[in-house]
Design an enzyme around this catalytic site. Structure first.
Site, PDB file in Angstrom:
ATOM      1  N   SER A 141       0.863  -1.193   0.000  1.00  0.00           N
ATOM      2  CA  SER A 141       0.000   0.000   0.000  1.00  0.00           C
ATOM      3  C   SER A 141       0.888   1.227   0.000  1.00  0.00           C
ATOM      4  O   SER A 141       1.987   1.216   0.583  1.00  0.00           O
ATOM      5  CB  SER A 141      -0.879   0.044   1.247  1.00  0.00           C
ATOM      6  OG  SER A 141      -1.455   1.334   1.396  1.00  0.00           O
ATOM      7  N   TYR A 155      -1.738  -0.701  10.165  1.00  0.00           N
ATOM      8  CA  TYR A 155      -1.865  -1.162   8.771  1.00  0.00           C
ATOM      9  C   TYR A 155      -0.651  -0.703   7.964  1.00  0.00           C
ATOM     10  O   TYR A 155      -0.070  -1.491   7.210  1.00  0.00           O
ATOM     11  CB  TYR A 155      -3.159  -0.598   8.187  1.00  0.00           C
ATOM     12  CG  TYR A 155      -3.356  -0.857   6.708  1.00  0.00           C
ATOM     13  CD1 TYR A 155      -3.793  -2.106   6.257  1.00  0.00           C
ATOM     14  CD2 TYR A 155      -3.142   0.148   5.769  1.00  0.00           C
ATOM     15  CE1 TYR A 155      -3.990  -2.337   4.902  1.00  0.00           C
ATOM     16  CE2 TYR A 155      -3.333  -0.076   4.411  1.00  0.00           C
ATOM     17  CZ  TYR A 155      -3.764  -1.319   3.987  1.00  0.00           C
ATOM     18  OH  TYR A 155      -3.954  -1.545   2.645  1.00  0.00           O
TER      19      TYR A 155
HETATM   20  P1  NDP Z   1     -11.335  -5.996   0.122  1.00  0.00           P
HETATM   21  O1  NDP Z   1     -11.571  -5.900   1.590  1.00  0.00           O
HETATM   22  O2  NDP Z   1     -12.293  -5.347  -0.815  1.00  0.00           O
HETATM   23  O3  NDP Z   1     -11.194  -7.558  -0.288  1.00  0.00           O
HETATM   24  C1  NDP Z   1     -10.382  -8.355   0.517  1.00  0.00           C
HETATM   25  C2  NDP Z   1     -10.231  -9.734  -0.097  1.00  0.00           C
HETATM   26  O4  NDP Z   1      -9.310 -10.470   0.721  1.00  0.00           O
HETATM   27  C3  NDP Z   1     -11.517 -10.529  -0.128  1.00  0.00           C
HETATM   28  O5  NDP Z   1     -11.489 -11.413  -1.232  1.00  0.00           O
HETATM   29  C4  NDP Z   1     -11.446 -11.308   1.200  1.00  0.00           C
HETATM   30  O6  NDP Z   1     -12.148 -12.545   1.191  1.00  0.00           O
HETATM   31  C5  NDP Z   1      -9.968 -11.599   1.271  1.00  0.00           C
HETATM   32  N1  NDP Z   1      -9.534 -11.806   2.647  1.00  0.00           N
HETATM   33  C6  NDP Z   1      -9.598 -10.937   3.689  1.00  0.00           C
HETATM   34  N2  NDP Z   1      -9.140 -11.521   4.806  1.00  0.00           N
HETATM   35  C7  NDP Z   1      -8.788 -12.795   4.458  1.00  0.00           C
HETATM   36  C8  NDP Z   1      -8.280 -13.898   5.173  1.00  0.00           C
HETATM   37  N3  NDP Z   1      -8.044 -13.844   6.490  1.00  0.00           N
HETATM   38  N4  NDP Z   1      -8.032 -15.036   4.488  1.00  0.00           N
HETATM   39  C9  NDP Z   1      -8.281 -15.123   3.174  1.00  0.00           C
HETATM   40  N5  NDP Z   1      -8.788 -14.123   2.440  1.00  0.00           N
HETATM   41  C10 NDP Z   1      -9.042 -12.971   3.078  1.00  0.00           C
HETATM   42  O7  NDP Z   1      -9.848  -5.447  -0.099  1.00  0.00           O
HETATM   43  P2  NDP Z   1      -9.189  -4.636  -1.314  1.00  0.00           P
HETATM   44  O8  NDP Z   1      -9.547  -5.287  -2.604  1.00  0.00           O
HETATM   45  O9  NDP Z   1      -9.460  -3.189  -1.136  1.00  0.00           O
HETATM   46  O10 NDP Z   1      -7.645  -4.858  -1.000  1.00  0.00           O
HETATM   47  C11 NDP Z   1      -6.856  -5.825  -1.667  1.00  0.00           C
HETATM   48  C12 NDP Z   1      -5.394  -5.551  -1.361  1.00  0.00           C
HETATM   49  O11 NDP Z   1      -5.058  -4.216  -1.783  1.00  0.00           O
HETATM   50  C13 NDP Z   1      -5.036  -5.606   0.129  1.00  0.00           C
HETATM   51  O12 NDP Z   1      -3.723  -6.113   0.270  1.00  0.00           O
HETATM   52  C14 NDP Z   1      -5.085  -4.144   0.551  1.00  0.00           C
HETATM   53  O13 NDP Z   1      -4.293  -3.897   1.701  1.00  0.00           O
HETATM   54  C15 NDP Z   1      -4.489  -3.500  -0.693  1.00  0.00           C
HETATM   55  N6  NDP Z   1      -4.794  -2.074  -0.836  1.00  0.00           N
HETATM   56  C16 NDP Z   1      -6.069  -1.629  -1.038  1.00  0.00           C
HETATM   57  C17 NDP Z   1      -6.297  -0.275  -1.197  1.00  0.00           C
HETATM   58  C18 NDP Z   1      -7.658   0.295  -1.423  1.00  0.00           C
HETATM   59  O14 NDP Z   1      -7.797   1.528  -1.429  1.00  0.00           O
HETATM   60  N7  NDP Z   1      -8.706  -0.526  -1.655  1.00  0.00           N
HETATM   61  C19 NDP Z   1      -5.204   0.695  -1.140  1.00  0.00           C
HETATM   62  C20 NDP Z   1      -3.903   0.111  -0.918  1.00  0.00           C
HETATM   63  C21 NDP Z   1      -3.724  -1.228  -0.781  1.00  0.00           C
HETATM   64  P3  NDP Z   1     -13.737 -12.620   1.624  1.00  0.00           P
HETATM   65  O15 NDP Z   1     -14.484 -11.955   0.505  1.00  0.00           O
HETATM   66  O16 NDP Z   1     -14.037 -14.070   1.703  1.00  0.00           O
HETATM   67  O17 NDP Z   1     -13.872 -11.875   2.899  1.00  0.00           O
END
Ligand code: NDP
Length: 246
Positions: A141, A155
């Protein structure tokens, strides 16, 4: 020219958001894709169907990234069903809202387990499967680089750790012809950070482009790094943040 035909990818956290866009983009460029999720079985099934609709194999695996046993089982299953693994994308993560002063230490531990330990465990488990040309791409991030507001310190710490993990792993795996890179998104429109959320206008104002990314705009950076076209890029931090830290 991106060509992932014949490649086999494992993407963590791909039932929604950025991970789902990555899984689909890898498939659109020719890869078969296994991916994990935690709770969203129906959404995972829908992602698998979209992957299959572009002619690629898809395997949705329920695997909590906080559970080392589930991680080992997910890697074994992906390798068994796809016949190997060429690309690992670590995308699953959770966020935190709140200052260190107010932070529940149970949540702190979960954040470190899911955001930091899981990418380490996935890399460790996938390594024996990767051959020459193998790829590890992790989603960090922009907050791992700079923290422009309070309340996200833990985070940001977890994401900064991925910076060192990427550089160190590139040294460890470089002699085997495997590249390891980090993509650092800025504000991206997902359930975790909706573009119409309470803090969205402020986050938009931090960017040069004045807008949120769509998940597919992060996925395209990952696809490039996962492809043979990025063969000389390793240990690199690619920030895809619309200029938030310009
Ligand atoms: P979301 O919260 O929209 O989606 C998260 C995804 O990760 C879902 O598929 C969820 O599964 C899965 N997940 C969460 N916890 C677990 C776990 N314990 N085990 C397995 N799967 C898990 O996140 P984003 O798409 O926004 O983020 C994706 C990546 O991008 C992350 O690394 C985040 O830190 C990074 N990021 C995002 C930003 C943003 O602005 N959105 C900015 C910077 C970085 P389920 O649906 O089953 O819960």
């Amino acid at each position: 020219m991106i060509d992932l035909n014949g490649k086999r990818a494992l993407v963590t956290g791909a039932s929604r958001g950025i991970g789902a866009a990555i899984a689909l983009a890898l498939a659109e460029n020719g890869a078969d894709v296994a991916f994990t999720y935690q709770h969203s079985a129906e959404k995972a099934e829908a992602v698998a169907k979209r992957i299959e609709s572009v002619g690629r194999r898809a395997i949705a695996i329920e695997a909590d990234s906080a559970d080392p046993g589930a991680i080992a089982r997910a890697v074994n299953r992906a390798a068994d069903v796809l016949g190997g693994i060429d690309i690992l994308v670590n995308s699953a993560a959770i966020g935190n809202a709140g200052t260190i002063a107010d932070m529940d230490m149970g949540h702190y531990q979960a954040l470190m387990d899911i955001n930091v330990r899981a990418p380490v465990l996935y890399a460790k488990a996938v390594m024996p499967h990767l051959g020459e040309g193998g790829r590890i791409v992790t989603i960090g991030s922009v907050l791992g680089e700079r923290v422009p507001f309070p309340g996200v310190t833990a985070y940001a710490m977890s994401k900064a750790a991925l910076n060192a993990l990427t550089r160190g792993l590139s040294r460890e795996l470089g002699p085997r012809g495997i590249t390891v890179n980090l993509v650092q998104p800025g504000p991206t429109d997902t359930d975790a950070n909706p573009a119409d959320g309470a803090a969205a206008d402020f986050q938009r104002s931090l960017t040069s482009l004045g807008r949120y990314a769509e998940p597919r705009e992060i996925a395209s950076a990952v696809v490039f790094l996962a492809s043979p076209a990025a063969s000389m890029i390793t240990g690199a931090i690619l920030t895809a943040d619309g200029g938030a830290i310009a």
